[in-house]
Write a protein that holds these residues in place. Structure first.
Motif, PDB file in Angstrom:
ATOM      1  N   ILE A 166       0.865  -1.181   0.000  1.00 36.00           N
ATOM      2  CA  ILE A 166       0.000   0.000   0.000  1.00 36.00           C
ATOM      3  C   ILE A 166       0.904   1.234   0.000  1.00 36.00           C
ATOM      4  N   ILE A 167       0.637   2.147  -0.923  1.00 30.29           N
ATOM      5  CA  ILE A 167       1.437   3.365  -1.041  1.00 30.29           C
ATOM      6  C   ILE A 167       0.585   4.542  -0.599  1.00 30.29           C
ATOM      7  N   VAL A 168       1.161   5.397   0.272  1.00 34.01           N
ATOM      8  CA  VAL A 168       0.422   6.540   0.815  1.00 34.01           C
ATOM      9  C   VAL A 168       1.273   7.799   0.725  1.00 34.01           C
ATOM     10  N   PHE A 169       0.826   8.733  -0.089  1.00 33.00           N
ATOM     11  CA  PHE A 169       1.455  10.052  -0.182  1.00 33.00           C
ATOM     12  C   PHE A 169       0.365  11.086  -0.392  1.00 33.00           C
ATOM     13  N   PRO A 170       0.532  12.282   0.168  1.00 41.23           N
ATOM     14  CA  PRO A 170      -0.513  13.297   0.028  1.00 41.23           C
ATOM     15  C   PRO A 170      -0.733  13.738  -1.427  1.00 41.23           C
ATOM     16  N   LYS A 171       0.322  13.657  -2.234  1.00 43.61           N
ATOM     17  CA  LYS A 171       0.193  14.009  -3.657  1.00 43.61           C
ATOM     18  C   LYS A 171       0.080  12.725  -4.469  1.00 43.61           C
ATOM     19  N   ILE A 172      -1.020  12.574  -5.157  1.00 41.29           N
ATOM     20  CA  ILE A 172      -1.289  11.348  -5.912  1.00 41.29           C
ATOM     21  C   ILE A 172      -0.221  11.090  -6.967  1.00 41.29           C
ATOM     22  N   GLU A 173       0.373  12.154  -7.520  1.00 36.84           N
ATOM     23  CA  GLU A 173       1.407  11.998  -8.547  1.00 36.84           C
ATOM     24  C   GLU A 173       2.628  11.277  -7.965  1.00 36.84           C
ATOM     25  N   GLU A 174       3.013  11.635  -6.726  1.00 33.81           N
ATOM     26  CA  GLU A 174       4.149  10.971  -6.078  1.00 33.81           C
ATOM     27  C   GLU A 174       3.840   9.491  -5.850  1.00 33.81           C
ATOM     28  N   ALA A 175       2.649   9.223  -5.379  1.00 30.52           N
ATOM     29  CA  ALA A 175       2.243   7.843  -5.103  1.00 30.52           C
ATOM     30  C   ALA A 175       2.238   7.013  -6.390  1.00 30.52           C
ATOM     31  N   VAL A 225       3.008  -4.341   3.371  1.00 35.51           N
ATOM     32  CA  VAL A 225       3.957  -3.250   3.537  1.00 35.51           C
ATOM     33  C   VAL A 225       3.254  -1.951   3.179  1.00 35.51           C
ATOM     34  N   ILE A 226       3.438  -0.954   4.023  1.00 33.09           N
ATOM     35  CA  ILE A 226       2.955   0.386   3.704  1.00 33.09           C
ATOM     36  C   ILE A 226       4.176   1.232   3.402  1.00 33.09           C
ATOM     37  N   ILE A 227       4.174   1.828   2.223  1.00 27.06           N
ATOM     38  CA  ILE A 227       5.244   2.733   1.825  1.00 27.06           C
ATOM     39  C   ILE A 227       4.629   4.124   1.840  1.00 27.06           C
ATOM     40  N   CYS A 228       5.222   5.009   2.630  1.00 30.59           N
ATOM     41  CA  CYS A 228       4.583   6.302   2.805  1.00 30.59           C
ATOM     42  C   CYS A 228       5.588   7.417   3.035  1.00 30.59           C
ATOM     43  N   GLY A 229       5.053   8.623   3.033  1.00 30.25           N
ATOM     44  CA  GLY A 229       5.831   9.797   3.383  1.00 30.25           C
ATOM     45  C   GLY A 229       5.724  10.047   4.873  1.00 30.25           C
ATOM     46  N   TYR A 230       6.288  11.146   5.292  1.00 27.02           N
ATOM     47  CA  TYR A 230       6.323  11.505   6.708  1.00 27.02           C
ATOM     48  C   TYR A 230       4.976  12.010   7.205  1.00 27.02           C
ATOM     49  N   LYS A 231       4.281  12.764   6.354  1.00 27.57           N
ATOM     50  CA  LYS A 231       3.033  13.411   6.761  1.00 27.57           C
ATOM     51  C   LYS A 231       2.006  13.324   5.636  1.00 27.57           C
ATOM     52  N   PHE A 232       0.741  13.059   6.029  1.00 28.34           N
ATOM     53  CA  PHE A 232      -0.369  13.010   5.063  1.00 28.34           C
ATOM     54  C   PHE A 232      -1.317  14.161   5.356  1.00 28.34           C
ATOM     55  N   LEU A 233      -2.391  14.243   4.602  1.00 30.09           N
ATOM     56  CA  LEU A 233      -3.373  15.313   4.805  1.00 30.09           C
ATOM     57  C   LEU A 233      -4.068  15.200   6.154  1.00 30.09           C
ATOM     58  N   ASP A 234      -4.245  13.967   6.651  1.00 27.78           N
ATOM     59  CA  ASP A 234      -5.030  13.761   7.871  1.00 27.78           C
ATOM     60  C   ASP A 234      -4.249  13.257   9.081  1.00 27.78           C
ATOM     61  N   MET A 235      -3.004  12.869   8.905  1.00 32.12           N
ATOM     62  CA  MET A 235      -2.225  12.348  10.039  1.00 32.12           C
ATOM     63  C   MET A 235      -0.760  12.242   9.680  1.00 32.12           C
ATOM     64  N   MET A 236       0.036  11.840  10.681  1.00 37.69           N
ATOM     65  CA  MET A 236       1.471  11.600  10.498  1.00 37.69           C
ATOM     66  C   MET A 236       1.687  10.094  10.318  1.00 37.69           C
ATOM     67  N   TYR A 237       2.871   9.734   9.864  1.00 40.82           N
ATOM     68  CA  TYR A 237       3.208   8.310   9.694  1.00 40.82           C
ATOM     69  C   TYR A 237       3.042   7.559  11.020  1.00 40.82           C
ATOM     70  N   SER A 238       3.399   8.208  12.135  1.00 43.42           N
ATOM     71  CA  SER A 238       3.334   7.547  13.450  1.00 43.42           C
ATOM     72  C   SER A 238       1.890   7.246  13.852  1.00 43.42           C
ATOM     73  N   ASP A 239       0.966   8.116  13.458  1.00 40.85           N
ATOM     74  CA  ASP A 239      -0.451   7.849  13.728  1.00 40.85           C
ATOM     75  C   ASP A 239      -0.923   6.638  12.919  1.00 40.85           C
ATOM     76  N   LEU A 240      -0.526   6.613  11.649  1.00 42.58           N
ATOM     77  CA  LEU A 240      -0.911   5.494  10.787  1.00 42.58           C
ATOM     78  C   LEU A 240      -0.353   4.182  11.330  1.00 42.58           C
ATOM     79  N   GLU A 241       0.857   4.209  11.836  1.00 44.81           N
ATOM     80  CA  GLU A 241       1.467   2.998  12.386  1.00 44.81           C
ATOM     81  C   GLU A 241       0.614   2.412  13.510  1.00 44.81           C
TER      82      GLU A 241
END
Length: 183
Positions: free
Chosen positions: A5-14, A49-65
């Motif tokens: 699962i890929i998570v980035f605030p900008k869909i182009e990056e994802a 596996v979740i591949i993500c950035g540091y911060k999303f629109l609604d939370m931080m990586y640590s919240d998602l974890e």
């Protein structure tokens, strides 16, 4: 197959990361722009596996974890500024910029580790409930009484009958207790 699962605030990056992984033979289950979408996608899977950035629109990586199932690993792509914080949290962190093949190799290694963990989890024998243990014990006692088996012999008989009939040992124990005339 391992869920990626890929998570980035900008869909182009994802989508760019998704395309890189697909070109290198790694399938991607879901592309998300929010942590909530990723958590929902992860809930529908056993592991991954979740591949993500540091911060999303609604939370931080640590919240998602904290929201993802325990058999999920996380790879965070972060700036050098946030690298230490992420790494110290115990999550795999890759500092940007990163070479494409280093990234792909890290994802591949993480997937291999997940597959090994999955195999290890599935090879462990299922723990029986107390009720199941009591039923098996009662069936063995009945066999020991009715047919003068010792405890080991009763257990072997129970195992063999369950294998011969293609059912698990607990079901066979219930059958022996319900109707010993057939055995």
């Amino acid at each position: 197959m391992v869920n990626v699962i890929i998570v980035f605030p900008k869909i182009e990056e994802a989508k760019s990361i998704k395309n890189l992984l697909i070109r290198n033979g790694i399938s991607v289950t879901k592309v998300c722009t929010t942590g909530a979408q990723a958590a929902q996608a992860a809930d529908a899977c056993d592991d991954g596996v979740i591949i993500c950035g540091y911060k999303f629109l609604d939370m931080m990586y640590s919240d998602l974890e904290n929201y993802i199932p325990k058999y999920f690993d996380m790879i965070v792509l972060s700036s050098k500024k946030n690298y230490e914080e992420v790494r110290d949290s115990g999550v795999v962190c890759l500092s940007m910029p990163i070479k494409s093949m280093d990234f792909v190799n890290t994802v591949s290694l993480t997937i291999e580790n997940l597959l090994w963990e999955r195999k290890k989890r599935k090879s462990r024998p299922k723990e029986r409930t107390e009720e199941e243990k009591k039923v098996i014990k009662a069936a063995k006692l009945k066999l020991m009484h009715d047919f003068e088996y010792d405890e080991q012999g009763a257990h072997r008989y129970l195992q063999k009958k369950s294998m011969d009939n293609g059912i698990n040992i607990v079901e066979m124990a219930y059958m022996i207790l319900d109707n010993s005339d057939c055995f």
